[in-house]
Design a protein around this motif. Structure first.
Motif, short mmCIF file in Angstrom:
data_model
loop_
_atom_site.label_atom_id
_atom_site.label_comp_id
_atom_site.label_asym_id
_atom_site.label_seq_id
_atom_site.Cartn_x
_atom_site.Cartn_y
_atom_site.Cartn_z
N GLN A 1 0.92 -1.20 -0.01
CA GLN A 1 -0.27 0.08 0.04
C GLN A 1 0.83 1.19 -0.05
O GLN A 1 0.30 2.14 -0.62
CB GLN A 1 -1.00 0.04 1.26
CG GLN A 1 -2.13 -1.00 1.25
CD GLN A 1 -2.78 -1.12 2.33
OE1 GLN A 1 -2.64 -0.16 3.13
NE2 GLN A 1 -3.79 -2.12 2.53
N GLU A 2 1.89 1.25 0.60
CA GLU A 2 2.74 2.20 0.80
C GLU A 2 3.59 2.65 -0.57
O GLU A 2 3.62 3.68 -1.04
CB GLU A 2 3.95 1.98 1.95
CG GLU A 2 4.59 3.44 1.93
CD GLU A 2 5.63 3.36 3.17
OE1 GLU A 2 6.23 4.37 3.40
OE2 GLU A 2 5.59 2.60 4.16
N ARG B 1 1.42 6.73 -6.77
CA ARG B 1 0.35 7.65 -7.09
C ARG B 1 0.70 9.15 -6.67
O ARG B 1 0.27 9.99 -7.65
CB ARG B 1 -0.84 7.26 -6.31
CG ARG B 1 -2.20 8.01 -6.62
CD ARG B 1 -3.34 6.89 -6.08
NE ARG B 1 -3.37 6.61 -5.06
CZ ARG B 1 -2.96 5.47 -4.69
NH1 ARG B 1 -3.14 4.27 -5.40
NH2 ARG B 1 -2.73 4.98 -3.30
N ARG B 2 1.24 9.40 -5.58
CA ARG B 2 1.64 10.78 -5.21
C ARG B 2 2.64 11.45 -5.99
O ARG B 2 2.43 12.59 -6.45
CB ARG B 2 1.70 10.66 -3.80
CG ARG B 2 1.81 12.22 -3.10
CD ARG B 2 2.17 11.91 -1.55
NE ARG B 2 3.58 11.37 -1.35
CZ ARG B 2 3.66 10.24 -0.76
NH1 ARG B 2 2.64 9.66 -0.32
NH2 ARG B 2 4.96 9.74 -0.28
N GLU C 1 0.87 4.01 -2.93
CA GLU C 1 0.97 5.77 -2.68
C GLU C 1 1.76 6.54 -3.07
O GLU C 1 1.81 7.62 -3.51
CB GLU C 1 0.67 5.63 -1.12
CG GLU C 1 0.60 7.24 -0.48
CD GLU C 1 -0.53 7.92 -0.95
OE1 GLU C 1 -0.69 8.98 -1.04
OE2 GLU C 1 -1.52 6.98 -1.55
#
Length: 313
Positions: free
Chosen positions: A266-267, A273-274, A270
């Motif tokens: 998940q990290e 994506r970010r 993220e």
């Protein structure tokens, strides 16, 4: 990305349909004005406008196709239909420029006599409507290659209208008909630059090149700094469409529970994506190194069984 407005494909499609109607109005005005004024410049621009209508219609079709959901036959959906249409539009722009250059050569040899007042009036109408359409599509062109190709068609026609206006004004003041082909060549050169940009970006998507917005080396370094990530390899970064980026890789972590591995995954997602605008990622989490740990893996086709072996199986 954060802070940007996301326009629904239906809204973009509605704008393109409205643009088609307005461009049809320009076509009627310039055809009538061209015949009444005996202006070859206006009639040539009307041909350009007709190509704009086709480009806008194809762009509208591409946007509608991108709305279609993925299926077992088209697992990525239909996003690249718009890319293909944008490439067709770019090639059409090159063809239009060829026509402009040819007509410019003919007019240089034998400049026609025209009704400059009527020519000027019709060109002003075309310019005003084209500027409105370009303004109407200005935001969507930043996010959609297909809309961008249509935008440049319209902007190219606006530039052509400006050329006709300048030519009409000079003819009215001096009677120098030869300035018209000179202006046409300048317009053609500007249009070529836009078409080349669209063609280059579309080909990069079809070749699945890494998008220019993504620094792959910096991305790999950022992923390796995430707590729990030992290494990253077998990296692939590509664009499904110019505004939709994807990435896959192997992520080496310690042998641990699935729940812990899920937190690391998940990290990673993220960060992608970010920091790199990658909304779709396929991550293979592994606790043992692969046979090859190359950062970029060379793809090798799987040998196919011949027909005789298949029947024996």
């Amino acid at each position: 990305m954060a802070g940007q407005a996301h326009h629904h494909p239906r809204q973009v499609g509605s704008k393109l349909k409205f643009g088609i109607l307005l461009t049809g109005f320009i076509l009627v005005v310039e055809v009538i004005g061209g015949f009444l004024s005996n202006s070859l410049a206006l009639l040539s621009d009307a041909g350009h406008v007709f190509a704009d209508i086709i480009a806008l219609a194809l762009s509208w079709y591409g946007v509608r196709q991108a709305e279609r959901p993925a299926s077992r036959h088209m697992t990525f959906g239909y996003h690249r239909v718009g890319v293909i249409i944008a490439l067709v539009n770019a090639i059409a722009i090159f063809a239009i420029v060829g026509v402009i250059f040819y007509e410019a050569y003919r007019r240089w040899q034998q400049p026609p006599e025209v009704n400059s007042s009527l020519m000027l009036a019709a060109a002003l109408v075309g310019l005003g409507v084209n500027i409105f359409i370009a303004f109407w599509l200005r935001e969507e062109r930043q996010r959609n290659l297909n809309v961008r190709s249509a935008f440049w068609h319209v902007l190219g026609d606006a530039l052509a209208s400006i050329g006709v206006i300048i030519g009409a004004a000079i003819i009215m003041l001096t009677g120098w008909f030869v300035v018209d082909p000179f202006i046409s060549v300048l317009i053609g050169l500007i249009i070529i630059l836009a078409a080349w940009s669209i063609l280059k970006e579309g080909l990069k998507v079809l070749l699945e090149a890494a998008p220019y917005q993504v620094d792959v080396s910096r991305m790999v370094d950022a992923l390796r700094k995430i707590r729990g990530v030992k290494n990253v390899h077998d990296v692939h970064v590509w664009s499904i469409s110019p505004e939709l980026h994807a990435m896959s890789c192997h992520v080496l972590i310690a042998d641990q529970m699935m729940s812990q591995a899920s937190e690391i995954r998940q990290e990673v997602e993220e960060v992608l994506r970010r920091e790199f605008d990658i909304a779709h990622s396929a991550l293979q989490m592994e606790c043992q190194e692969c046979g090859k740990n190359d950062l970029f893996c060379s793809l090798v086709p799987t040998p196919q069984k011949d027909e005789h072996e298949s029947h024996q199986d």
